[in-house]
Design an enzyme around this catalytic site. Structure first.
Site, short mmCIF file in Angstrom:
data_model
loop_
_atom_site.label_atom_id
_atom_site.label_comp_id
_atom_site.label_asym_id
_atom_site.label_seq_id
_atom_site.Cartn_x
_atom_site.Cartn_y
_atom_site.Cartn_z
N HIS A 47 37.97 49.73 36.29
CA HIS A 47 38.89 49.42 37.58
C HIS A 47 40.11 49.83 37.21
CE1 HIS A 47 36.34 46.97 40.25
NE2 HIS A 47 35.57 47.87 39.65
N GLU A 49 43.00 48.11 37.33
CA GLU A 49 43.63 47.03 36.94
C GLU A 49 43.36 46.80 35.30
OE1 GLU A 49 42.06 47.34 39.72
OE2 GLU A 49 42.39 45.45 40.94
N CYS A 77 39.65 42.70 42.55
CA CYS A 77 38.40 42.16 42.82
C CYS A 77 38.41 40.95 41.88
CB CYS A 77 37.42 43.17 42.38
SG CYS A 77 37.03 43.27 40.84
N CYS A 80 38.77 41.61 38.07
CA CYS A 80 39.98 42.13 37.67
C CYS A 80 41.01 40.80 38.09
CB CYS A 80 40.61 43.15 38.53
SG CYS A 80 39.72 44.58 38.17
#
Length: 144
Positions: A47, A49, A77, A80
């Site tokens: 992801h 992040e 999410c 993260c």
């Protein structure tokens, strides 16, 4: 947030869900930037992040990003959000809320859990309209 949006646009152009992230270092300079790369890297943890946090940690030579701020186009999410807490990110700025997969103000609310060791300052809704539109357009194109 403008740079995070640019990373999100680039991710969408690669066929990834258009999410971008930028980490500002202790002096306010950009030390890391990334867009989603889960498909490209065949890595469910890639992801924006996570990738930006990894880059920032490498730049600073530390797993702790205590004086750093993270800008991301979509509410992180739970995975993260956990990484943000472990990295000790100082401030989290995010654009669009994620009612289905968010882990900050939606869903798991990671930072509100009593077991959470660090809670960043949270600033939602930064660039929300532009970030949400990128996601809406991306998923509409997938359905057509």
């Amino acid at each position: 947030m403008e740079m995070a949006l640019a990373e999100a646009v680039a991710a969408g152009a690669r066929g990834e869900v258009p999410v971008g992230a930028v980490v500002l270092g202790p002096d306010g300079e950009i030390i890391a930037r990334a867009g989603n790369r889960t498909l490209e890297l065949k890595d469910p943890t890639a992801h924006a992040e996570m990738l930006a946090i990894r880059q920032a940690s490498a730049v600073l030579g530390s797993e702790r990003l205590i004086a750093c701020d993270l800008y991301v186009t979509l509410e992180p999410c739970p995975m993260c959000a956990g990484a943000i807490s472990f990295a000790r990110i100082r401030r989290l700025y995010y654009g669009a809320s994620d009612p289905k997969g968010g882990g900050v103000e939606q869903g798991a609310r990671v930072f509100a859990q009593p077991t959470c060791h660090h809670r960043p300052e949270i600033y939602p809704g930064i660039g929300e309209r532009a970030a949400a539109q990128l996601l809406t357009d991306f998923f509409a194109a997938l359905r057509s």
